[in-house]
Structure formats: C-alpha cells, structure tokens
Design an enzyme around this catalytic site. Structure first.
Site, PDB file in Angstrom:
ATOM      1  N   GLU A  73      -5.999  10.475   5.719  1.00  0.00           N
ATOM      2  CA  GLU A  73      -5.379   9.148   5.331  1.00  0.00           C
ATOM      3  C   GLU A  73      -5.713   8.845   3.738  1.00  0.00           C
ATOM      4  O   GLU A  73      -6.769   8.348   3.301  1.00  0.00           O
ATOM      5  CB  GLU A  73      -5.187   7.900   5.839  1.00  0.00           C
ATOM      6  CG  GLU A  73      -4.139   6.824   4.978  1.00  0.00           C
ATOM      7  CD  GLU A  73      -3.741   5.927   5.712  1.00  0.00           C
ATOM      8  OE1 GLU A  73      -2.833   6.480   6.838  1.00  0.00           O
ATOM      9  OE2 GLU A  73      -2.715   5.015   5.327  1.00  0.00           O
ATOM     10  N   ASP A 125     -13.929   7.765  -2.650  1.00  0.00           N
ATOM     11  CA  ASP A 125     -12.848   8.799  -3.049  1.00  0.00           C
ATOM     12  C   ASP A 125     -12.278  10.158  -2.559  1.00  0.00           C
ATOM     13  O   ASP A 125     -13.004  10.703  -1.996  1.00  0.00           O
ATOM     14  CB  ASP A 125     -13.388   8.897  -4.593  1.00  0.00           C
ATOM     15  CG  ASP A 125     -12.477   9.680  -5.127  1.00  0.00           C
ATOM     16  OD1 ASP A 125     -11.011  10.106  -5.075  1.00  0.00           O
ATOM     17  OD2 ASP A 125     -12.310   8.809  -6.504  1.00  0.00           O
ATOM     18  N   ASP A 147      -1.369   3.896  -5.586  1.00  0.00           N
ATOM     19  CA  ASP A 147      -1.026   2.775  -6.782  1.00  0.00           C
ATOM     20  C   ASP A 147       0.124   3.779  -7.844  1.00  0.00           C
ATOM     21  O   ASP A 147      -0.455   4.962  -7.933  1.00  0.00           O
ATOM     22  CB  ASP A 147      -2.702   2.825  -7.668  1.00  0.00           C
ATOM     23  CG  ASP A 147      -3.391   2.095  -6.922  1.00  0.00           C
ATOM     24  OD1 ASP A 147      -3.430   1.388  -6.225  1.00  0.00           O
ATOM     25  OD2 ASP A 147      -5.054   2.341  -6.560  1.00  0.00           O
ATOM     26  N   LYS A 151       2.091   2.327 -16.552  1.00  0.00           N
ATOM     27  CA  LYS A 151       2.852   3.328 -18.047  1.00  0.00           C
ATOM     28  C   LYS A 151       2.369   4.759 -18.271  1.00  0.00           C
ATOM     29  O   LYS A 151       2.494   4.637 -17.596  1.00  0.00           O
ATOM     30  CB  LYS A 151       1.396   2.347 -18.621  1.00  0.00           C
ATOM     31  CG  LYS A 151       1.585   1.298 -18.309  1.00  0.00           C
ATOM     32  CD  LYS A 151       0.579   0.127 -19.338  1.00  0.00           C
ATOM     33  CE  LYS A 151       0.135  -0.640 -19.599  1.00  0.00           C
ATOM     34  NZ  LYS A 151      -0.907  -1.917 -19.724  1.00  0.00           N
ATOM     35  N   ASP A 183       7.932   2.675  -3.199  1.00  0.00           N
ATOM     36  CA  ASP A 183       8.663   1.833  -4.264  1.00  0.00           C
ATOM     37  C   ASP A 183       8.850   1.959  -4.874  1.00  0.00           C
ATOM     38  O   ASP A 183       9.556   1.335  -5.620  1.00  0.00           O
ATOM     39  CB  ASP A 183       8.095   0.425  -3.519  1.00  0.00           C
ATOM     40  CG  ASP A 183       7.428   0.165  -4.199  1.00  0.00           C
ATOM     41  OD1 ASP A 183       6.043   0.535  -3.062  1.00  0.00           O
ATOM     42  OD2 ASP A 183       7.074  -1.012  -5.054  1.00  0.00           O
ATOM     43  N   THR A 216       3.205  -1.203   6.059  1.00  0.00           N
ATOM     44  CA  THR A 216       1.973  -1.137   5.707  1.00  0.00           C
ATOM     45  C   THR A 216       2.714  -2.782   4.503  1.00  0.00           C
ATOM     46  O   THR A 216       2.969  -3.332   4.223  1.00  0.00           O
ATOM     47  CB  THR A 216       1.658  -0.156   4.734  1.00  0.00           C
ATOM     48  OG1 THR A 216       2.223  -0.066   3.632  1.00  0.00           O
ATOM     49  CG2 THR A 216       1.278   1.013   5.465  1.00  0.00           C
ATOM     50  N   ARG A 217       1.019  -3.486   4.326  1.00  0.00           N
ATOM     51  CA  ARG A 217       0.510  -4.378   3.625  1.00  0.00           C
ATOM     52  C   ARG A 217       1.640  -4.503   2.133  1.00  0.00           C
ATOM     53  O   ARG A 217       2.481  -4.783   1.841  1.00  0.00           O
ATOM     54  CB  ARG A 217      -0.607  -4.602   3.368  1.00  0.00           C
ATOM     55  CG  ARG A 217      -0.935  -5.945   3.958  1.00  0.00           C
ATOM     56  CD  ARG A 217      -2.689  -6.021   4.710  1.00  0.00           C
ATOM     57  NE  ARG A 217      -2.558  -5.558   2.871  1.00  0.00           N
ATOM     58  CZ  ARG A 217      -3.675  -6.882   2.516  1.00  0.00           C
ATOM     59  NH1 ARG A 217      -3.659  -7.684   3.127  1.00  0.00           N
ATOM     60  NH2 ARG A 217      -3.965  -6.638   0.845  1.00  0.00           N
TER      61      ARG A 217
HETATM   62  C1  LIG Z   1      -0.973   0.039  -3.734  1.00  0.00           C
HETATM   63  S1  LIG Z   1      -2.100   0.541  -2.228  1.00  0.00           S
HETATM   64  C2  LIG Z   1      -1.561   1.202  -1.119  1.00  0.00           C
HETATM   65  C3  LIG Z   1      -2.988   0.246   0.430  1.00  0.00           C
HETATM   66  C4  LIG Z   1      -1.637   0.926   1.660  1.00  0.00           C
HETATM   67  N1  LIG Z   1      -2.059   2.320   1.859  1.00  0.00           N
HETATM   68  C5  LIG Z   1      -0.928   0.388   2.121  1.00  0.00           C
HETATM   69  O1  LIG Z   1       0.276   0.934   2.041  1.00  0.00           O
HETATM   70  O2  LIG Z   1      -0.256  -1.020   1.984  1.00  0.00           O
HETATM   71  C6  LIG Z   1      -3.157   2.463  -2.929  1.00  0.00           C
HETATM   72  C7  LIG Z   1      -4.923   1.924  -2.384  1.00  0.00           C
HETATM   73  O3  LIG Z   1      -4.914   3.191  -2.777  1.00  0.00           O
HETATM   74  C8  LIG Z   1      -6.577   2.938  -3.046  1.00  0.00           C
HETATM   75  N2  LIG Z   1      -6.969   4.630  -4.116  1.00  0.00           N
HETATM   76  C9  LIG Z   1      -6.388   4.940  -4.959  1.00  0.00           C
HETATM   77  N3  LIG Z   1      -7.364   5.623  -5.439  1.00  0.00           N
HETATM   78  C10 LIG Z   1      -7.681   6.442  -4.654  1.00  0.00           C
HETATM   79  C11 LIG Z   1      -8.273   7.505  -4.519  1.00  0.00           C
HETATM   80  N4  LIG Z   1      -8.922   8.399  -5.328  1.00  0.00           N
HETATM   81  N5  LIG Z   1      -9.149   8.197  -2.539  1.00  0.00           N
HETATM   82  C12 LIG Z   1      -8.554   6.926  -2.334  1.00  0.00           C
HETATM   83  N6  LIG Z   1      -7.986   5.746  -2.367  1.00  0.00           N
HETATM   84  C13 LIG Z   1      -7.828   5.831  -3.234  1.00  0.00           C
HETATM   85  C14 LIG Z   1      -6.425   2.390  -3.324  1.00  0.00           C
HETATM   86  O4  LIG Z   1      -8.050   1.784  -3.441  1.00  0.00           O
HETATM   87  C15 LIG Z   1      -5.674   1.372  -2.592  1.00  0.00           C
HETATM   88  O5  LIG Z   1      -6.341   0.359  -1.771  1.00  0.00           O
END
Ligand SMILES: C[S@@+](CC[C@H](N)C(=O)[O-])C[C@H]1O[C@@H](n2cnc3c(N)ncnc32)[C@H](O)[C@@H]1O
Length: 237
Positions: A73, A125, A147, A151, A183, A216-217
């Site tokens: 994940e 990461d 994420d 932009k 979304d 998820t949140r």
């Molecule tokens: C918008 S949040 C969604 C979190 C969760 N999956 C949810 O649905 O509630 C996106 C997450 O991806 C993580 N993330 C971004 N780039 C990443 C990477 N290269 N490797 C691992 N996680 C990453 C961020 O830190 C962030 O917590």
C-alpha cells in the site's frame, strides 16, 4: 521520543524529491509510544539509502519470515485500509509506505488495536521500497486517494507517472492487481492514460467500491465535500 526532524524515527532524509509533508501537528503521548515501542520491529531493514547504500535486493520472505503473497500500500495515510486488509486476509503479508510520521503513528495504534501481525511499515517513500524489492514480488498494490497535485505544472509529481509506475510494474507479478481510488476527476484521467502503458490492462473502472473496501479518512472527506470517487482496477500484464 520527539517528533522533530532529528528524531531517530524520522523517515530517511530525502535523497530524491518528495513534495509532501513528513510532519504534522505534535504527536500525542500515546502516538509517541507507538513509534518508540512498535516501529522498530515492524520496520523492514534495508530499505533506506542509509540502511542499504548498495541498494541490494530485500527479500520479502526475510521481512515476514514466510512466503505468503505480498501486498503493497502506497501512502496509507491513517492506515484504515491497510489494517482492514491485513485483518480481512490473514494469509497475505502487507507492506505499507507512508512518509507522514503522524500517519505512521495512527497506523501503529490501529495495528495494536486490531492485533494483526502480517504487516510491515516503511515510514518513508514508496520509491525507496520499490528500488530494493525483487522483480515480480508483489501480488497486489493499492494507491488510495493519492495526493492530487491539482496544478497542471505539478501533475508530474503525481504517483501515476512513469517515475513511479515503471518501478511498480517491475515489482508486480504478472496477473497482479493494482487498485487506484480517487475523488479527483483529473487524477482519474491521468490514471487511465498513464497506467496501461506502464504494463497494465484495465479490469474495472467504476463509481462502485470494491466488495472488500473500507472507506478511508480521505474518502470520508471527499464524500462530505460532495466529490464522488472512482475505483479503478488494473492487472499487470
Ligand atoms: C491524500 S493522502 C491519502 C491517505 C490515505 N490513502 C487515505 O485514503 O486516507 C496521500 C498520502 O500519500 C502519501 N504519499 C505521497 N507520496 C508518497 C510516496 N512517494 N510514497 C509513499 N507515500 C506517499 C502522503 O504522505 C499522504 O499521506
């Protein structure tokens, strides 16, 4: 322990660009306890550059002590989905990656509460993990509410770009499943465009969640704000 960047539990210093957050608000005392007491055992060795400067392959059988299927994940956030999957499918191993240490602390609390043991937590990461996993070692991968980088000039930071998808394709088994939920319509557009050329075929693309889904949140936030999600399933060729 402290949740400052100097903390020994801080994710590895970046050796490649990472544009997200690594720290949020001050951790609760209980969360600091989860990080200091639990993360050491759950964290796979040899993933970071500091831990494994030669970038030697890390065998998941060594991480988990068995050869059950491995799921991955990316960006587990607060860990709802990862713990739900671990509890629903005790016969698999799941490795989660998340550089945001507050999310890691939330996950560790959920792991304790659920009592699951088929989990491994890379507090960093996903690219660092994919670098060292063997070819065709992952049976399923999950990218839930990545994420959005809305932009146009930031679209190249999205996970659904060759920088991330080609390493993912390498570590996935032929026939392995990759699920993406978002979304953000433009993120889904880019997902549809970029994932197949990386070596996947589309299996499903629908507003109806998977049968074994747990919201998820980020999904809850999207639904509250009136943004319906899409759930896309790919199969590794
Ligand atoms: C918008 S949040 C969604 C979190 C969760 N999956 C949810 O649905 O509630 C996106 C997450 O991806 C993580 N993330 C971004 N780039 C990443 C990477 N290269 N490797 C691992 N996680 C990453 C961020 O830190 C962030 O917590």
């Amino acid at each position: 322990m402290s949740d400052t960047p100097e903390s020994p539990f801080d994710p590895s210093p970046p050796h490649r660009n990472f544009y997200g957050r690594r720290h949020g608000k001050t951790l609760r005392q209980s969360q600091k306890g989860y990080l200091s007491e639990d993360l050491g055992d759950l964290r796979p060795r040899g993933i970071t550059v500091e831990d494994n400067p030669d970038r030697s392959t890390v065998d998941p059988r060594v991480i988990f002590g068995n050869d059950n299927p491995v799921w991955l994940e990316v960006g587990f956030g607060g860990g709802e989905h990862m713990v739900h999957m671990a509890a629903t499918y005790p016969g698999i191993n799941i490795i989660g990656c998340e550089p945001y240490i507050n999310g890691v602390a939330m996950l560790l609390g959920k792991i304790r509460a659920a009592g699951v043991s088929n989990v491994s937590v890379h507090p960093g990461d996903a690219r660092d993990l994919m670098d060292v996993l063997p070819d065709a070692s992952v049976q399923r991968a999950f990218l839930m509410y990545p994420d959005p980088w809305p932009k146009a000039r930031h679209h190249r930071r999205r996970f659904v770009t060759p920088e991330h998808l080609l390493p993912l394709a390498r570590v996935m088994q032929p026939g392995g499943i990759f699920r993406v939920a978002s979304d953000i319509p433009d993120y889904i557009r880019q997902t549809r465009e970029e994932v197949p050329p990386a070596g996947f075929e589309t299996v499903d693309d629908t507003p109806v969640a998977w049968d074994d889904w747990i919201s998820t949140r980020y999904e809850q936030k999207a639904l509250r704000e009136g943004r319906p999600p899409n759930y896309v399933t790919f199969r590794r060729l």
